[in-house]
Design a protein around this motif. Structure first.
Motif, PDB file in Angstrom:
ATOM      1  N   GLY A  93      -6.505  13.994   1.942  1.00  0.00           N
ATOM      2  CA  GLY A  93      -5.379  13.499   2.721  1.00  0.00           C
ATOM      3  C   GLY A  93      -4.729  12.298   2.057  1.00  0.00           C
ATOM      4  N   LEU A  94      -3.478  12.068   2.377  1.00  0.00           N
ATOM      5  CA  LEU A  94      -2.722  10.954   1.813  1.00  0.00           C
ATOM      6  C   LEU A  94      -3.156   9.646   2.455  1.00  0.00           C
ATOM      7  N   SER A  95      -3.369   8.617   1.623  1.00  0.00           N
ATOM      8  CA  SER A  95      -3.689   7.276   2.113  1.00  0.00           C
ATOM      9  C   SER A  95      -2.530   6.343   1.829  1.00  0.00           C
ATOM     10  N   SER A  96      -2.259   5.436   2.760  1.00  0.00           N
ATOM     11  CA  SER A  96      -1.238   4.407   2.568  1.00  0.00           C
ATOM     12  C   SER A  96      -1.774   3.102   3.136  1.00  0.00           C
ATOM     13  N   ASP A  97      -1.697   2.046   2.333  1.00  0.00           N
ATOM     14  CA  ASP A  97      -2.241   0.753   2.757  1.00  0.00           C
ATOM     15  C   ASP A  97      -1.340  -0.371   2.308  1.00  0.00           C
ATOM     16  N   SER A  98      -1.354  -1.446   3.096  1.00  0.00           N
ATOM     17  CA  SER A  98      -0.752  -2.710   2.705  1.00  0.00           C
ATOM     18  C   SER A  98      -1.866  -3.752   2.743  1.00  0.00           C
ATOM     19  N   LYS A 112      -9.499  -3.163  -5.431  1.00  0.00           N
ATOM     20  CA  LYS A 112      -9.697  -1.874  -6.111  1.00  0.00           C
ATOM     21  C   LYS A 112      -9.632  -0.734  -5.108  1.00  0.00           C
ATOM     22  N   ALA A 113      -9.272   0.430  -5.604  1.00  0.00           N
ATOM     23  CA  ALA A 113      -9.323   1.673  -4.822  1.00  0.00           C
ATOM     24  C   ALA A 113     -10.387   2.575  -5.427  1.00  0.00           C
ATOM     25  N   THR A 114     -11.158   3.240  -4.583  1.00  0.00           N
ATOM     26  CA  THR A 114     -12.145   4.212  -5.050  1.00  0.00           C
ATOM     27  C   THR A 114     -11.431   5.543  -5.243  1.00  0.00           C
ATOM     28  N   MET A 115     -11.502   6.077  -6.474  1.00  0.00           N
ATOM     29  CA  MET A 115     -10.751   7.288  -6.798  1.00  0.00           C
ATOM     30  C   MET A 115     -11.597   8.230  -7.637  1.00  0.00           C
ATOM     31  N   ALA A 116     -11.365   9.519  -7.460  1.00  0.00           N
ATOM     32  CA  ALA A 116     -11.973  10.533  -8.314  1.00  0.00           C
ATOM     33  C   ALA A 116     -11.055  10.787  -9.511  1.00  0.00           C
ATOM     34  N   GLU A 117     -11.619  11.295 -10.580  1.00  0.00           N
ATOM     35  CA  GLU A 117     -10.821  11.621 -11.762  1.00  0.00           C
ATOM     36  C   GLU A 117      -9.668  12.546 -11.381  1.00  0.00           C
ATOM     37  N   GLY A 118      -8.457  12.181 -11.796  1.00  0.00           N
ATOM     38  CA  GLY A 118      -7.280  12.991 -11.508  1.00  0.00           C
ATOM     39  C   GLY A 118      -6.552  12.590 -10.246  1.00  0.00           C
ATOM     40  N   ASP A 119      -7.173  11.765  -9.366  1.00  0.00           N
ATOM     41  CA  ASP A 119      -6.468  11.292  -8.176  1.00  0.00           C
ATOM     42  C   ASP A 119      -5.290  10.416  -8.603  1.00  0.00           C
ATOM     43  N   ARG A 120      -4.247  10.385  -7.758  1.00  0.00           N
ATOM     44  CA  ARG A 120      -3.030   9.672  -8.125  1.00  0.00           C
ATOM     45  C   ARG A 120      -2.559   8.775  -6.992  1.00  0.00           C
ATOM     46  N   MET A 121      -1.891   7.706  -7.367  1.00  0.00           N
ATOM     47  CA  MET A 121      -1.279   6.836  -6.368  1.00  0.00           C
ATOM     48  C   MET A 121      -0.077   6.124  -6.969  1.00  0.00           C
ATOM     49  N   VAL A 122       0.808   5.665  -6.091  1.00  0.00           N
ATOM     50  CA  VAL A 122       1.907   4.796  -6.484  1.00  0.00           C
ATOM     51  C   VAL A 122       1.634   3.427  -5.869  1.00  0.00           C
ATOM     52  N   PHE A 123       2.138   2.386  -6.510  1.00  0.00           N
ATOM     53  CA  PHE A 123       1.826   1.042  -6.042  1.00  0.00           C
ATOM     54  C   PHE A 123       2.991   0.100  -6.293  1.00  0.00           C
ATOM     55  N   ASN A 124       2.975  -0.985  -5.524  1.00  0.00           N
ATOM     56  CA  ASN A 124       3.926  -2.085  -5.701  1.00  0.00           C
ATOM     57  C   ASN A 124       3.255  -3.347  -5.185  1.00  0.00           C
ATOM     58  N   TRP A 125       3.278  -4.398  -5.970  1.00  0.00           N
ATOM     59  CA  TRP A 125       2.793  -5.674  -5.462  1.00  0.00           C
ATOM     60  C   TRP A 125       3.786  -6.777  -5.791  1.00  0.00           C
ATOM     61  N   THR A 126       3.865  -7.746  -4.889  1.00  0.00           N
ATOM     62  CA  THR A 126       4.746  -8.897  -5.051  1.00  0.00           C
ATOM     63  C   THR A 126       3.974 -10.154  -4.671  1.00  0.00           C
ATOM     64  N   THR A 127       4.449 -11.281  -5.167  1.00  0.00           N
ATOM     65  CA  THR A 127       3.789 -12.550  -4.865  1.00  0.00           C
ATOM     66  C   THR A 127       4.722 -13.462  -4.089  1.00  0.00           C
ATOM     67  N   GLU A 128       4.118 -14.331  -3.286  1.00  0.00           N
ATOM     68  CA  GLU A 128       4.841 -15.391  -2.581  1.00  0.00           C
ATOM     69  C   GLU A 128       4.175 -16.706  -2.952  1.00  0.00           C
ATOM     70  N   TYR A 193      -6.809   8.299  -2.549  1.00  0.00           N
ATOM     71  CA  TYR A 193      -7.953   7.450  -2.846  1.00  0.00           C
ATOM     72  C   TYR A 193      -8.750   7.303  -1.554  1.00  0.00           C
ATOM     73  N   ASN A 194      -9.977   6.830  -1.682  1.00  0.00           N
ATOM     74  CA  ASN A 194     -10.845   6.781  -0.507  1.00  0.00           C
ATOM     75  C   ASN A 194     -10.699   5.492   0.282  1.00  0.00           C
ATOM     76  N   ASP A 195     -10.718   4.343  -0.361  1.00  0.00           N
ATOM     77  CA  ASP A 195     -10.615   3.094   0.368  1.00  0.00           C
ATOM     78  C   ASP A 195     -10.177   1.985  -0.575  1.00  0.00           C
ATOM     79  N   ILE A 196      -9.784   0.860   0.025  1.00  0.00           N
ATOM     80  CA  ILE A 196      -9.394  -0.326  -0.719  1.00  0.00           C
ATOM     81  C   ILE A 196     -10.505  -1.366  -0.565  1.00  0.00           C
ATOM     82  N   ILE A 197     -10.956  -1.918  -1.705  1.00  0.00           N
ATOM     83  CA  ILE A 197     -12.062  -2.867  -1.708  1.00  0.00           C
ATOM     84  C   ILE A 197     -11.583  -4.199  -2.264  1.00  0.00           C
TER      85      ILE A 197
END
Length: 199
Positions: A93-98, A112-128, A193-197
């Motif tokens: 299933g699709l995961s989405s996190d902030s 970090k995100a726990t991922m299996a080989e071949g899993d994919r994600m898009v990301f964006n980070w910004t700083t304040e 991905y499975n989770d954010i650590i």
């Protein structure tokens, strides 16, 4: 009407040479038929030369294309030429996190995100509060302190991209605040991905 029985035949081929030329043409045509046309069009390769020259692949491609439903073949255009196709499929299933982290002066933190080989994600980070140094990297499970670095940057206020995990493990970012005031990093991820650590 002109009488052709008395025409001069000098320079014209004899009947014998015509039969000979016709025979040679028939032999050449037969050789071309057996060695190239049959393997390329129908996959019939009695001599084995078609496979050696790679012509039997053409007949397999023709068979695969004809097996496609007419509507699919017509609508997908040249996408049929792609061996794996344009769609990447997964049962996950699709995961989405902030995720938000705050770094004090001279402080660093990993997400970090726990991922299996071949899993994919898009990301964006910004700083304040200021830019950060970062190292996007991954670690295999149970591999000690070893890691693989993918992307490094200094004094960056943001970053965006897409990522495909090259191996099973944890993949993500280490941010470091080298400034004198606290910096907040806001990370948005979406993908498989499975989770954010946080570490």
């Amino acid at each position: 009407m002109q009488d052709i029985s008395n025409m001069n035949r000098e320079g014209l081929p004899s009947s014998k040479s015509l039969f000979k030329a016709t025979g040679v043409a028939a032999v050449i045509g037969s050789v071309v038929l057996v060695t190239t046309i049959l393997p390329a069009e129908y996959g019939i390769d009695p001599t084995g030369l078609g496979q050696t020259m790679g012509l039997t692949v053409l007949s397999q491609a023709n068979a695969a294309e004809s097996a496609q439903p007419e509507s699919e073949s017509a609508s997908s255009g040249n996408l049929l030429a792609l061996p794996a196709g344009p769609v990447w499929k997964t049962p996950e299933g699709l995961s989405s996190d902030s995720t938000t982290v705050t770094l004090g002066p001279n402080e660093g933190l990993e997400v970090k995100a726990t991922m299996a080989e071949g899993d994919r994600m898009v990301f964006n980070w910004t700083t304040e509060g200021g830019p950060v140094n970062f190292d996007m990297h991954g670690e295999r499970f149970n591999d000690g302190d070893n890691f693989t670095s993918y992307w490094r940057g200094r004094d960056q206020p943001s970053a965006s991209g897409a990522f495909e995990a090259p191996f099973d493990g944890t993949h993500g970012w280490y941010w470091e605040n080298r400034g004198e005031v606290a910096v907040t990093v806001v990370l948005n991820t979406s993908g498989f991905y499975n989770d954010i650590i946080k570490k």
